[in-house]
Design a protein around this motif. Structure first.
Motif, PDB file in Angstrom:
ATOM      1  N   GLU A   1       0.807  -1.226   0.000  1.00 40.87           N
ATOM      2  CA  GLU A   1       0.000   0.000   0.000  1.00 40.87           C
ATOM      3  C   GLU A   1       0.835   1.267   0.000  1.00 40.87           C
ATOM      4  OE1 GLU A   1       0.536  -1.256   4.317  1.00 40.87           O
ATOM      5  OE2 GLU A   1       0.167  -2.235   2.380  1.00 40.87           O
TER       6      GLU A   1
ATOM      7  N   GLN B   1      -2.591  -2.003  -7.872  1.00 42.69           N
ATOM      8  CA  GLN B   1      -2.157  -1.554  -6.554  1.00 42.69           C
ATOM      9  C   GLN B   1      -1.517  -0.172  -6.605  1.00 42.69           C
ATOM     10  OE1 GLN B   1      -2.350  -3.395  -3.337  1.00 42.69           O
ATOM     11  NE2 GLN B   1      -2.113  -1.225  -2.862  1.00 42.69           N
TER      12      GLN B   1
ATOM     13  N   ARG C   1      -4.154   2.515  -7.160  1.00 44.04           N
ATOM     14  CA  ARG C   1      -4.864   2.849  -5.917  1.00 44.04           C
ATOM     15  C   ARG C   1      -3.993   3.687  -5.003  1.00 44.04           C
ATOM     16  NH1 ARG C   1      -6.547  -2.619  -6.404  1.00 44.04           N
ATOM     17  NH2 ARG C   1      -4.932  -3.282  -4.937  1.00 44.04           N
ATOM     18  N   ASN C   2      -2.728   3.305  -4.908  1.00 41.00           N
ATOM     19  CA  ASN C   2      -1.819   4.036  -4.022  1.00 41.00           C
ATOM     20  C   ASN C   2      -1.646   5.482  -4.466  1.00 41.00           C
ATOM     21  OD1 ASN C   2      -1.473   1.572  -2.771  1.00 41.00           O
ATOM     22  ND2 ASN C   2       0.590   1.229  -3.546  1.00 41.00           N
TER      23      ASN C   2
END
Length: 269
Positions: free
Chosen positions: A196, A243, A246-247
């Motif tokens: 994340e 990922q 989103r980060n």
């Protein structure tokens, strides 16, 4: 969606025809958003103009630590520029001692100015750190940069250093250097950074990844960076792409996220 979290479109080629082509070439390999990063007050309007022209380009404002001959930003003026809705971050800022100690005091003062401006407008920082690890992390801590967070761009340190940046609330971004087999400490950091907090970038026109090493870098080449990081972490490329997308939008909260296409309603027969 894969994002190039740090590039300099205007430094590759300022012509809009070439920028159009660069973005199209990147889109063809799945890159959907780009953060075009300012390096001086002189080029900040050009960077902002690209964000105004392209919905999938975001912009920052800042003065690179090596640009010691540039107009020196003040906190109020920098904060005013950074408050613009099209500006999603403050930077590129930080410390770079690679070329000697002639301007260390100036760089440190300028770095503090950027952090204070970022805190004033509540936007994240884009941090450049080269041969100045301890001072960079110390100043981030002293100036309470964790209140806004940001990214350690083009990370070239080892995993323990990455941990120190993570402890300050920062993301870690890997460039084409991670594709170099000689860069094992960086590759190990890429394996270890929590999913994340992970980003990828080109830093185009600099630091082209393998197999383009030695050529002018471009946003499409973030594909090679992402695929390398995915392999190092044992992830599918599509999983890594999603990922880091989103980060990116979680960190750069004011960036224009892609519009979602509503699901089609299918009539019953």
């Amino acid at each position: 969606m894969l994002v190039d979290s740090h590039c300099h479109l205007d430094l590759i080629d300022p012509s809009l025809e070439r920028v159009d082509a660069l973005l199209q070439e990147a889109a063809a390999v799945g890159v959907g958003h780009f953060l075009c990063v300012s390096v001086s007050l002189a080029n900040a309007p050009v960077v902002r103009g690209l964000a105004a022209r392209y919905e999938n380009v975001s912009a920052s404002v800042g003065v690179h630590p090596n640009h010691v001959d540039q107009a020196e930003p003040q906190v109020a003026a920098l904060a005013e520029l950074a408050a613009d809705p099209l500006i999603v971050a403050v930077g590129e800022t930080g410390l770079d001692y690679h070329y000697g100690a002639d301007h260390i005091a100036l760089q440190q003062t300028r770095f503090r100015t950027h952090i204070r401006a970022a805190r004033e407008v509540c936007k994240p920082l884009i941090v450049h750190m080269r041969d100045a690890t301890d001072d960079t992390l110390r100043i981030l801590d002293e100036e309470r940069a964790s209140e806004v967070g940001g990214v350690m761009h083009c990370f070239t340190e080892d995993w323990p250093t990455a941990q120190r940046a993570l402890d300050l609330g920062f993301h870690v971004s890997f460039s084409g250097i991670v594709t170099f087999k000689s860069a094992e400490p960086i590759r190990e950091a890429a394996r270890q950074v929590p999913a994340e907090r992970l980003l990828v970038e080109t830093d185009a026109p600099y630091l082209a990844p393998v197999p383009h090493r030695g050529k002018q870098n471009q946003p499409a080449y973030v594909r090679q960076v992402a695929d390398c990081v995915a392999a190092l972490r044992g992830m599918a490329p599509a999983e890594l792409d999603a990922q880091v997308g989103r980060n990116f939008f979680a960190l750069f909260r004011t960036a224009r996220a892609p519009r979602l296409i509503p699901a089609q309603t299918v009539a019953s027969p």
